[in-house]
Motif scaffolding. Structure first.
Motif, PDB file in Angstrom:
ATOM      1  N   THR A  77       0.856  -1.190   0.000  1.00  0.00           N
ATOM      2  CA  THR A  77       0.000   0.000   0.000  1.00  0.00           C
ATOM      3  C   THR A  77       0.886   1.231   0.000  1.00  0.00           C
ATOM      4  O   THR A  77       1.737   1.380   0.878  1.00  0.00           O
ATOM      5  CB  THR A  77      -0.894   0.029   1.258  1.00  0.00           C
ATOM      6  N   ARG A 109       1.421   4.781   0.906  1.00  0.00           N
ATOM      7  CA  ARG A 109       0.819   5.740   1.842  1.00  0.00           C
ATOM      8  C   ARG A 109       1.352   7.129   1.529  1.00  0.00           C
ATOM      9  O   ARG A 109       2.248   7.628   2.199  1.00  0.00           O
ATOM     10  CB  ARG A 109       1.123   5.334   3.272  1.00  0.00           C
ATOM     11  N   TRP A 127      -3.523   9.210   0.167  1.00  0.00           N
ATOM     12  CA  TRP A 127      -3.996   8.163   1.065  1.00  0.00           C
ATOM     13  C   TRP A 127      -4.311   8.732   2.437  1.00  0.00           C
ATOM     14  O   TRP A 127      -5.330   8.422   3.045  1.00  0.00           O
ATOM     15  CB  TRP A 127      -2.925   7.072   1.176  1.00  0.00           C
ATOM     16  N   ARG A 128      -3.415   9.641   2.930  1.00  0.00           N
ATOM     17  CA  ARG A 128      -3.638  10.239   4.248  1.00  0.00           C
ATOM     18  C   ARG A 128      -4.899  11.107   4.267  1.00  0.00           C
ATOM     19  O   ARG A 128      -5.670  11.090   5.221  1.00  0.00           O
ATOM     20  CB  ARG A 128      -2.427  11.062   4.670  1.00  0.00           C
ATOM     21  N   GLN A 174      -7.916   8.822   4.383  1.00  0.00           N
ATOM     22  CA  GLN A 174      -8.098   8.259   5.721  1.00  0.00           C
ATOM     23  C   GLN A 174      -8.686   9.287   6.682  1.00  0.00           C
ATOM     24  O   GLN A 174      -9.537   8.969   7.510  1.00  0.00           O
ATOM     25  CB  GLN A 174      -6.757   7.748   6.269  1.00  0.00           C
TER      26      GLN A 174
END
Length: 83
Positions: free
Chosen positions: A3, A5, A9-10, A13
């Protein structure tokens, strides 16, 4: 499977887990907008400073008296400074 990150992605999330955030309510509250809802004098003074108005409101007669007092005081100061 790896994955990655990265920044995207952050952000995803953060959006997904936003409901778990305890401080969410504090971020959305912007303070009172209605002048009548400001209860304490200190709150009203702060709000008046932000809006650029004088609080408590001063009548034109009071402003005139204050200006006259300042004018008379200024004359006294120059008189004492000359001697």
């Amino acid at each position: 499977m790896k994955t990655s990150r990265n920044r995207g992605w952050r952000i995803a999330q953060k959006q997904r887990n936003k409901s778990r955030d305890n401080n969410n309510g504090m971020l959305t509250f912007r303070g009172e907008k209605n002048w009548k809802m400001l209860y304490t004098r200190s709150d009203k003074l702060l709000r008046a400073a932000k809006l650029g108005i004088e609080y408590p409101r001063i009548t034109k007669q009071q402003l005139g008296m204050r200006g006259l007092e300042e004018y008379l005081l200024a004359d006294e100061r120059t008189f004492y400074m000359q001697s």
